[in-house]
Design a protein around this motif. Sequence first.
Motif, short mmCIF file in Angstrom:
data_model
loop_
_atom_site.label_atom_id
_atom_site.label_comp_id
_atom_site.label_asym_id
_atom_site.label_seq_id
_atom_site.Cartn_x
_atom_site.Cartn_y
_atom_site.Cartn_z
N ASP A 1 -13.49 32.16 9.12
CA ASP A 1 -14.48 31.97 8.06
C ASP A 1 -14.15 30.80 7.14
OD1 ASP A 1 -15.97 34.14 8.94
OD2 ASP A 1 -14.87 35.56 7.67
N GLU A 2 -12.90 30.35 7.18
CA GLU A 2 -12.45 29.31 6.23
C GLU A 2 -12.27 28.01 6.96
OE1 GLU A 2 -12.02 27.82 2.73
OE2 GLU A 2 -12.12 30.02 2.86
N ILE A 3 -13.29 27.14 6.90
CA ILE A 3 -13.26 25.86 7.61
C ILE A 3 -13.71 24.75 6.67
CG2 ILE A 3 -14.12 24.53 9.58
CD1 ILE A 3 -14.62 27.10 11.06
N ALA A 4 -12.96 23.65 6.67
CA ALA A 4 -13.33 22.48 5.88
C ALA A 4 -13.51 21.29 6.81
CB ALA A 4 -12.26 22.17 4.84
N VAL A 5 -14.46 20.42 6.46
CA VAL A 5 -14.73 19.21 7.23
C VAL A 5 -14.26 18.00 6.43
CG1 VAL A 5 -16.50 17.75 8.27
CG2 VAL A 5 -16.69 20.24 8.42
N PHE A 6 -13.36 17.24 7.02
CA PHE A 6 -12.91 15.98 6.43
C PHE A 6 -13.19 14.87 7.45
CE2 PHE A 6 -9.97 19.13 4.49
CZ PHE A 6 -10.48 19.07 3.21
N PRO A 7 -14.27 14.13 7.29
CA PRO A 7 -14.61 13.09 8.27
C PRO A 7 -13.49 12.07 8.41
CG PRO A 7 -16.44 13.48 6.76
CD PRO A 7 -15.26 14.21 6.20
N ASN A 8 -13.37 11.53 9.60
CA ASN A 8 -12.38 10.48 9.80
C ASN A 8 -12.72 9.28 8.92
OD1 ASN A 8 -10.64 11.68 11.71
ND2 ASN A 8 -12.15 11.34 13.32
N ASP B 1 -17.31 9.81 14.74
CA ASP B 1 -17.74 8.41 14.77
C ASP B 1 -16.62 7.46 14.36
OD1 ASP B 1 -17.49 9.04 12.11
OD2 ASP B 1 -19.50 8.42 11.53
N LEU B 2 -15.37 7.87 14.58
CA LEU B 2 -14.23 7.09 14.10
C LEU B 2 -14.27 5.64 14.56
CD1 LEU B 2 -11.48 6.76 12.74
CD2 LEU B 2 -10.43 7.67 14.83
N LYS B 3 -14.61 5.41 15.81
CA LYS B 3 -14.57 4.03 16.30
C LYS B 3 -15.58 3.15 15.59
CE LYS B 3 -12.21 4.34 20.65
NZ LYS B 3 -11.49 5.54 20.20
N ALA B 4 -16.72 3.69 15.22
CA ALA B 4 -17.68 2.90 14.44
C ALA B 4 -17.12 2.61 13.05
CB ALA B 4 -19.01 3.64 14.34
N SER C 1 -24.67 7.83 12.37
CA SER C 1 -23.87 7.03 11.44
C SER C 1 -24.41 5.62 11.26
CB SER C 1 -22.42 6.94 11.95
OG SER C 1 -21.85 8.22 12.13
N LEU C 2 -24.79 4.97 12.36
CA LEU C 2 -25.25 3.59 12.30
C LEU C 2 -26.76 3.54 12.11
CD1 LEU C 2 -23.16 2.10 15.25
CD2 LEU C 2 -22.63 1.96 12.81
N ARG C 3 -27.20 2.61 11.27
CA ARG C 3 -28.63 2.36 11.11
C ARG C 3 -29.01 1.20 12.03
NH1 ARG C 3 -26.84 2.52 5.89
NH2 ARG C 3 -27.33 0.31 5.58
N HIS C 4 -29.81 1.50 13.03
CA HIS C 4 -30.14 0.52 14.06
C HIS C 4 -30.75 -0.74 13.44
CE1 HIS C 4 -31.22 -1.04 18.00
NE2 HIS C 4 -32.44 -1.26 17.56
N GLY C 5 -30.15 -1.86 13.78
CA GLY C 5 -30.65 -3.14 13.28
C GLY C 5 -30.14 -3.49 11.90
N GLU C 6 -29.43 -2.57 11.22
CA GLU C 6 -28.90 -2.83 9.88
C GLU C 6 -27.37 -2.84 9.88
OE1 GLU C 6 -30.61 -0.48 6.78
OE2 GLU C 6 -32.52 -0.29 7.85
#
Length: 607
Positions: free
Chosen positions: A394-401, A504-507, A527-532
Motif C-alpha cells: 500500500d505504501e508506494i512513492a514515485v520519483f521520476p528519473n 523516459d530517462l533517455k529523453a 514526455s516529448l511534445r512533437h515538433g516542440e
Amino acid sequence: MRRAGEGRKPPAWPERLASPPHHVSHPRAIFAPLDVAHALRTCPADVCAVTRRNYGTDANPDLLARIPLDARRILDVGCGAGGLGAAFRRRNPATELLAVEADPALADQAQAHYDAVHRIDIEATAPPIAPGSLDALILGDVLEHLRDPWAVLRRDAALLAEDGVLLACVPNLEHWSFAARLLAGGWCYEDQGLFDRTHLRWFTKQGMQQALEQAGLVPLEVSPRIFDHDRATEFARRLAPALQALGVTEADWLRRSAPLQYVWRATRRPPAPMLVAARTLRPVGGVNDVRVLQPFAALASRPGVATLAGPQAEMPKVDVPRILVLQRRLLDRPDSVDYLRGLRATGALLVQEFDDDPAHWPSIAASNHLAFRGVHAVQTSTAPLRDLLAPFNDEIAVFPNALAELPEPVNFRDPSRLTLFFGALNRQADIAPFLPVLNQVLAEAGGRLAVEVLHDRPSFEALATPHKRFTPTADYAGYRMVMGRCELAFLPLADTRFNRMKSDLKAVEAGGHRLCCLASPVVYAGSLRHGETGLIVPDPESLGRELRALLAEPGRALNMANAARAWVAADRMLARQVAPRLDWYRALWERRAALDAALLRRVPGIG
C-alpha cells in the motif's frame, strides 16, 4: 585563497571526515619532505586558486557537494570568477544565486553566473541581504583574509534562514608544511597558496569550531582536504622521535597535520538527523547512478542527512531515523525471508527500489511477490509501475528519473553535419525494423549524417555506412560523454508490456545534453511534445521523413534540442526531488509502527 572583501551543543552525530578528493588534481607537489633547500623555495599551491587573474574559475568540489541541492537562495562570498556558482547553477537552475566579490575584474567574470554580484568589501559593508533569507551562506577561502573574521561570522550568521547552512573552507594552521618551513628556518610569505601574504588570520580545527560557536552557529561537520598524503606521512615518520619526546603520537600529529584545508558545515539550529543506506546492484551502465547514487548525493547535501551505499552496505548502529533501500532485490531465494528478518532486526525501515516490470523475472511471481510484500514500502520511477505494484504494497512513492546536473552543451558545432546517438541495453529487437530506412537515409546524406552506437555491436554492424563509430558498454559518465557529442538521439521502443513500463530517462538525458530526440510513442509520447521538444516516430517511414527534414533544416533540430533542455531544467532535475524524498522517508519513519504491523500481516514469517 584571497580576500572577499553563547555556542550551542551540536547534535549527537559522528564527525564525518571526507577522503581526499581524487578528482582534484591541480595542487602542485608541495616539496620533498627531506629536501630543506627545496622547502625554502617552494610553497604549497592554493587548491582553490592558481593566480589572482583566474581565482575562482574552478569550483571547490567539497564545498559544492555540501550546498543543499534544493536551496532557494544562496550567497557566495568571495566568489572570484564564479566557478562555484556556475557549477551549482547546472545542478539547480532555479536557485537565486547571489555573490560578493570586491575585485572588479573577477566580479565582471562572475556576473554571468549569478543573479547579482555585490562589489563590496565584506568587512566594511554588510551584504544587502534580508536577515533570515538565505538557505546557504558560502565563505570559501575568505575568513583567513579578514582582519576580524569573528565579527563577520557573528554579523552574517543572522542572514541564514532557521534551517540555513553556512559553509566555510579555511586553511589549516597545523599543516605539516608549516612545521617543515619553520624547522628549516625558511619561513616566507608568497603571492598565493597556503603562505599567501594576504592571509591575516590562521585557524586550527579547534579554533574554527570555537569561531562558529561564538557566532551562534552549530558546527555539524568538518571535512579535511588532504593532498600529497604520502609526503605528509613520511614527514610524520621522520619526526616521530621528536613527537614521542613531546608526548604526541605520530598518528595523532598526522591526523592534524595532513589536511591542507578544512571544509566546515554549520547551521543556526541542529537539524533533524537521518541515515539513508542502500544495498545496490552490481554496477551495469548507469542504473546505480540514476536510481541510487546521485539521489543519495542530493540527499546528503542537506545538513543532518547521511547516506551510504554498496552491494553489501551495513546499517550502522546509530540512534537516528534509518532507511534501508534495497535496489531491485528479487528476494526469490529460499532464504529470502530469513534475509529480510535480519534486516528488519536492525531497526531500519525497509524500502524496495524497483524501476522495471517485475514480470521480466518470473521468479518474483513464483515467490508470491515477496520483493514487494516483504518490505515496508516501495519506490519506483513511473505511475504505470506504481499501479502495477500497488496490489502487493500500500505504501508506494514515485520519483521520476532526473538529472543531477545539467551539462554544458558541446554539440551543434558544425551546422552541416548531424550525428545520431543510439545506445541502450537489450534494444536490438526495438531498432531492427528501423535499420533499412536508416541505412537509406545514411546513404542519401553521405557525410552529413553520422551514427554513434554504444553497446549494441550487431546493430552497429548492420549500419551500411562508413560514418559510424562504436563504443562498448561504458560506465555512466562514458555513456553520457558519447551522447553529449551528438545532435540527435534515436529512442526506439517496441510496443510490449516490458517497454511500456520503462521510464523516459533517455529523453531526459538527451534533453539535458541538448539533443533532439526521435522517439517511439511508447513511453516518450507522454514526455516529448512533437515538433516542440522532440519528434515522435511511430514507424520506419516517419523516421525517414523526419531525418530527411532535419538534414534539410538543421536549425530546427537545434531549436527542439534547446526546448528539450529547457524542459529538463524546469521539470526533471534532482534538485526538485530532495524535499519530496526526505519528506516521504521521514513520514515513513514516523509511521513505522503501523507500517511494520502491515508488513507482518503480509509476511508473518519475517517477525
